[in-house]
Design a protein around this motif. Structure first.
Motif, short mmCIF file in Angstrom:
data_model
loop_
_atom_site.label_atom_id
_atom_site.label_comp_id
_atom_site.label_asym_id
_atom_site.label_seq_id
_atom_site.Cartn_x
_atom_site.Cartn_y
_atom_site.Cartn_z
N LYS A 26 0.83 -1.21 0.00
CA LYS A 26 0.00 0.00 0.00
C LYS A 26 0.86 1.25 0.00
CE LYS A 26 -0.78 -0.20 4.98
NZ LYS A 26 -1.80 -0.27 6.02
N LYS A 27 0.28 2.32 -0.48
CA LYS A 27 0.88 3.65 -0.44
C LYS A 27 -0.10 4.55 0.29
CE LYS A 27 4.23 3.70 -3.97
NZ LYS A 27 5.43 4.47 -3.88
N ILE A 28 0.39 5.67 0.78
CA ILE A 28 -0.43 6.62 1.52
C ILE A 28 -0.40 7.96 0.80
CG2 ILE A 28 -0.79 7.75 3.76
CD1 ILE A 28 -0.99 4.66 3.82
N GLN A 29 -1.58 8.60 0.71
CA GLN A 29 -1.67 9.94 0.15
C GLN A 29 -2.16 10.88 1.24
OE1 GLN A 29 -4.68 10.76 -2.83
NE2 GLN A 29 -3.41 12.37 -3.71
N CYS A 30 -1.47 11.99 1.39
CA CYS A 30 -1.89 13.03 2.33
C CYS A 30 -3.19 13.64 1.83
CB CYS A 30 -0.81 14.09 2.47
SG CYS A 30 -1.28 15.48 3.52
N GLY A 31 -4.19 13.72 2.68
CA GLY A 31 -5.47 14.29 2.31
C GLY A 31 -5.45 15.81 2.28
N VAL A 32 -4.35 16.43 2.67
CA VAL A 32 -4.25 17.89 2.68
C VAL A 32 -3.43 18.39 1.48
CG1 VAL A 32 -3.40 19.89 3.98
CG2 VAL A 32 -4.52 18.00 5.18
N CYS A 33 -2.21 17.88 1.33
CA CYS A 33 -1.34 18.40 0.25
C CYS A 33 -1.26 17.47 -0.96
CB CYS A 33 0.05 18.71 0.79
SG CYS A 33 1.06 17.24 1.14
N GLY A 34 -1.70 16.21 -0.82
CA GLY A 34 -1.73 15.30 -1.95
C GLY A 34 -0.48 14.45 -2.15
N LEU A 35 0.52 14.58 -1.30
CA LEU A 35 1.75 13.79 -1.43
C LEU A 35 1.42 12.30 -1.35
CD1 LEU A 35 4.96 13.72 -1.36
CD2 LEU A 35 4.67 13.43 1.10
N ILE A 36 2.00 11.50 -2.26
CA ILE A 36 1.85 10.05 -2.24
C ILE A 36 3.23 9.45 -1.99
CG2 ILE A 36 1.23 7.99 -3.54
CD1 ILE A 36 -0.69 9.74 -5.17
N GLU A 37 3.33 8.67 -0.91
CA GLU A 37 4.60 8.04 -0.53
C GLU A 37 4.34 6.67 0.07
OE1 GLU A 37 7.85 8.60 -0.68
OE2 GLU A 37 7.71 10.53 -1.64
N ASN A 38 5.40 5.92 0.33
CA ASN A 38 5.28 4.67 1.06
C ASN A 38 4.82 4.97 2.48
OD1 ASN A 38 6.19 3.18 -1.12
ND2 ASN A 38 8.31 3.17 -0.41
N GLU A 39 4.13 4.03 3.08
CA GLU A 39 3.60 4.20 4.43
C GLU A 39 4.72 4.54 5.42
OE1 GLU A 39 0.60 1.82 7.38
OE2 GLU A 39 2.04 0.63 6.21
N GLU A 40 5.86 3.95 5.23
CA GLU A 40 6.99 4.14 6.15
C GLU A 40 7.39 5.62 6.29
OE1 GLU A 40 11.64 2.79 6.51
OE2 GLU A 40 10.25 1.48 5.44
N ALA A 41 7.29 6.39 5.22
CA ALA A 41 7.66 7.81 5.28
C ALA A 41 6.75 8.57 6.24
CB ALA A 41 7.60 8.43 3.89
N PHE A 42 5.46 8.26 6.23
CA PHE A 42 4.50 8.93 7.12
C PHE A 42 4.69 8.49 8.57
CE2 PHE A 42 2.66 9.41 2.96
CZ PHE A 42 2.04 10.64 3.01
N VAL A 43 4.97 7.20 8.77
CA VAL A 43 5.19 6.67 10.13
C VAL A 43 6.47 7.25 10.71
CG1 VAL A 43 5.66 4.57 11.45
CG2 VAL A 43 3.88 4.56 9.71
N LYS A 44 7.55 7.26 9.93
CA LYS A 44 8.83 7.78 10.41
C LYS A 44 8.75 9.25 10.78
CE LYS A 44 11.50 4.14 9.96
NZ LYS A 44 12.06 3.47 11.11
N ARG A 45 8.01 10.04 9.98
CA ARG A 45 7.86 11.48 10.29
C ARG A 45 7.12 11.65 11.61
NH1 ARG A 45 10.12 16.24 10.26
NH2 ARG A 45 10.31 16.51 8.06
N ALA A 46 6.09 10.85 11.85
CA ALA A 46 5.35 10.93 13.12
C ALA A 46 6.24 10.53 14.29
CB ALA A 46 4.11 10.04 13.05
N GLN A 47 7.04 9.48 14.12
CA GLN A 47 7.95 9.05 15.18
C GLN A 47 8.98 10.13 15.49
OE1 GLN A 47 9.48 5.40 13.51
NE2 GLN A 47 7.81 4.17 14.35
N TYR A 48 9.52 10.75 14.45
CA TYR A 48 10.52 11.81 14.63
C TYR A 48 9.92 12.99 15.41
CZ TYR A 48 13.74 15.60 13.48
OH TYR A 48 14.58 16.66 13.56
N MET A 49 8.70 13.38 15.04
CA MET A 49 8.08 14.52 15.71
C MET A 49 7.70 14.19 17.16
SD MET A 49 8.42 16.99 13.71
CE MET A 49 7.44 18.25 14.49
N ASN A 50 7.35 12.94 17.44
CA ASN A 50 7.04 12.54 18.81
C ASN A 50 8.29 12.59 19.69
OD1 ASN A 50 4.30 12.19 18.48
ND2 ASN A 50 4.47 10.00 18.02
#
Length: 84
Positions: free
Chosen positions: A57-81
């Motif tokens: 699966k891939k993930i698309q941001c519902g705000v800006c439209g970026l489509i990336e692998n799921e890992e990119a979204f998870v890693k960004r959340a982990q970094y910010m936490n």
């Protein structure tokens, strides 16, 4: 296991996403017309046809439209936490 997401591009969206499930289909095309000549089962494609090795699966941001692998979204959340 579910993980929080954060968009690596807009860096604000934590809640609105499109999950794109990828379902590969192995085919043989006619080189002139592009029509599907043959469809293969995943394990029957033959020695000259590599199996799909991409993400399920891939993930698309519902705000800006970026489509990336799921890992990119998870890693960004982990970094910010870790930063909080």
């Amino acid at each position: 296991m579910a993980s929080p997401y954060l968009c690596p591009s807009c860096k604000t969206n934590k809640t609105r996403f499109n999950i794109i499930e990828q379902k590969p289909k192995s085919v043989k095309l006619d080189p002139q017309s592009g029509e599907i000549m043959e469809e293969f089962a995943a394990d029957q494609a033959g020695p000259l046809h590599l199996p799909y090795r991409g993400p399920d699966k891939k993930i698309q941001c519902g705000v800006c439209g970026l489509i990336e692998n799921e890992e990119a979204f998870v890693k960004r959340a982990q970094y910010m936490n870790k930063q909080s």
